[in-house]
Design a protein around this motif. Structure first.
Motif, PDB file in Angstrom:
ATOM      1  N   HIS A  42       5.014 -11.843 -12.150  1.00 38.67           N
ATOM      2  CA  HIS A  42       6.473 -11.716 -12.009  1.00 38.67           C
ATOM      3  C   HIS A  42       7.214 -12.494 -13.096  1.00 38.67           C
ATOM      4  O   HIS A  42       8.430 -12.702 -12.997  1.00 38.67           O
ATOM      5  N   ASP A  75       8.932 -14.702  -2.589  1.00 38.88           N
ATOM      6  CA  ASP A  75       9.060 -13.765  -1.474  1.00 38.88           C
ATOM      7  C   ASP A  75       8.011 -12.660  -1.557  1.00 38.88           C
ATOM      8  O   ASP A  75       7.394 -12.298  -0.548  1.00 38.88           O
ATOM      9  N   GLN A  76       7.818 -12.122  -2.738  1.00 37.04           N
ATOM     10  CA  GLN A  76       6.871 -11.034  -2.923  1.00 37.04           C
ATOM     11  C   GLN A  76       5.413 -11.530  -2.906  1.00 37.04           C
ATOM     12  O   GLN A  76       4.526 -10.800  -2.441  1.00 37.04           O
ATOM     13  N   THR A  77       5.200 -12.744  -3.389  1.00 37.14           N
ATOM     14  CA  THR A  77       3.838 -13.266  -3.489  1.00 37.14           C
ATOM     15  C   THR A  77       3.337 -13.816  -2.157  1.00 37.14           C
ATOM     16  O   THR A  77       2.181 -13.578  -1.777  1.00 37.14           O
ATOM     17  N   ASP A 106      12.676 -15.078  -5.558  1.00 33.55           N
ATOM     18  CA  ASP A 106      12.378 -13.649  -5.416  1.00 33.55           C
ATOM     19  C   ASP A 106      10.874 -13.400  -5.550  1.00 33.55           C
ATOM     20  O   ASP A 106      10.265 -12.662  -4.765  1.00 33.55           O
ATOM     21  N   ALA A 107      10.268 -14.035  -6.570  1.00 34.92           N
ATOM     22  CA  ALA A 107       8.836 -13.871  -6.815  1.00 34.92           C
ATOM     23  C   ALA A 107       8.010 -14.472  -5.678  1.00 34.92           C
ATOM     24  O   ALA A 107       6.987 -13.906  -5.284  1.00 34.92           O
TER      25      ALA A 107
END
Length: 407
Positions: free
Chosen positions: A356, A404-406, A401-402
């Motif tokens: 990311h 959250d996705q990871t 944000d990263a």
């Protein structure tokens, strides 16, 4: 007064580098970007002054003058005398040399105090003094919070203790220890202090004179400079300890703890750290101050910027139930070096963040003792997110944000 991050980032060539432009750098605790003033000085030295310094010809005189300038200007920033500042290849090497000196000076039955909050650089060499008959006492952290309790320190002190070694802040816990209070306590008991400032100094090079530390250490490559260890040692203590340099250098304080010849170019380039601080000061302030005063003003700017960036990230992390945040949850109590116990590999999580565009690190970061004391699985380590004043709110938002996705 608010830090002008556009001006600040313009002082770092890395932010103009195409390969780094789309990356958000969150592994500053492992080493910061180098400011352009250090880069300029290093390049100039290698191009124009790469000769033996202090000889009676022009290039050599310039080389020696620039090395002296670095020592003088850093000393002024820290409120100490010029000869109380010395350079070594790293803080780890500087601590090793100090430990040899104390090992020769202390006698069997004397005691020293270390902590288990430390990076290994400021504890391993001291602990080895046990082989010389020196008693090593450990000031232990709270296993839940990582906090060092000053009252617990008092219980370790008696007439045998000669030296106390502790960090300004940990490189995984991040809590800022009350250095001035601890040093005052130690001094009242006749105990010398050695403070590891490696994890604190990137967030504000301190006035060592006001802190009252007998020894203060930090790393140039984490404070926007070259790979040098910077050490302040008070004159009285420095002349008391056995000389570790060449015999003929024994009367010069800053040479007594430099067994090998210094890296001339990198020592000279350390003056660029002072150039950077002065440039930030001149951009934000008009009133004239001395070196320590300018440094203090710039530190205030840096820390305000970091606190503003850190609290939203800490709030986000504290709201998750799938990780453990090591150290205080409030920005005012800590440096922005944030370690997360994820219950899985921190290094793997760092690799996922890299996809990311987030540059972070995972592992134990040579902080095996505090991580073990806090119950972290050392095989998995932690994910560490560390930033400094040149990071931006947009980068922190991108990091969240990263995550959250990871996660």
């Amino acid at each position: 007064m608010q830090l002008d991050t556009d001006f600040v980032r313009a002082q770092f060539p890395a932010f103009q580098e195409p390969a780094l432009r789309d990356k958000a750098f969150f592994e500053n605790a492992g080493g910061s970007y180098m400011c352009r003033y250090v880069y300029w000085r290093l390049r100039r030295f290698y191009r124009e002054r790469k000769v033996q310094p202090y000889a009676p010809y022009h290039a050599s005189l310039l080389a020696g003058d620039e090395m002296d300038e670095a020592r003088e200007r850093l000393a002024r920033m820290m409120g100490v005398s010029t000869d109380e500042v010395s350079f070594g290849p790293s803080t780890t090497a500087n601590v090793y040399v100090l430990a040899q000196a104390f090992g020769q000076w202390l006698t069997s039955g004397d005691a020293i105090i270390v902590t288990n909050q430390d990076h290994e650089a400021n504890t391993g060499a001291w602990r080895r003094l046990a082989a010389r008959g020196i008693e090593v006492r450990e000031w232990q952290i709270d296993p839940q919070t990582g906090h060092l309790d000053v009252d617990a320190l008092k219980n370790l002190i008696d007439e045998k203790v000669k030296l106390l070694c502790f960090p300004h802040c940990s490189n995984v816990i991040g809590q800022i220890n009350p250095v001035a209070e601890i040093c005052k306590l130690a001094r009242s008991e006749g105990i010398f202090t050695c403070v590891d400032g490696v994890s604190y100094a990137p967030h504000g090079i301190p006035n060592v004179n006001k802190l009252g530390a007998d020894i203060y250490l930090f790393s140039g490559y984490k404070t926007y400079g070259p790979h040098q260890g910077v050490m302040v040692i008070g004159r009285d203590l420095g002349m008391l300890l056995p000389n570790q340099g060449h015999d003929f250098n024994g009367t010069t304080l800053y040479q007594r703890f430099t067994p090998a010849g210094p890296d001339h170019a990198q020592v000279a380039a350390c003056a660029g750290i002072a150039d950077y601080y002065d440039a930030v000061y001149a951009h934000h302030y008009k009133a004239g101050r001395d070196g320590a005063g300018r440094c203090d003003c710039v530190n205030t700017l840096f820390q305000a910027q970091e606190t503003a960036l850190m609290q939203p990230l800490l709030d986000y992390l504290s709201g998750r139930n799938d990780l453990r945040l090591l150290g205080p949850p409030h920005a005012k109590d800590r440096a922005p070096t944030i370690a997360l116990d994820l219950g899985r590999s921190g290094e793997q999580a760092a690799r996922q963040l890299n996809a990311h565009g987030i540059m972070a690190g995972g592992g134990d970061f040579y902080a095996v003792r505090p991580l073990a004391a806090m119950g972290v699985d050392l095989d998995q380590g932690v994910l560490r997110l560390s930033f400094v004043h040149y990071n931006t709110q947009q980068e922190v938002d991108r990091l969240i944000d990263a995550l959250d996705q990871t996660l």
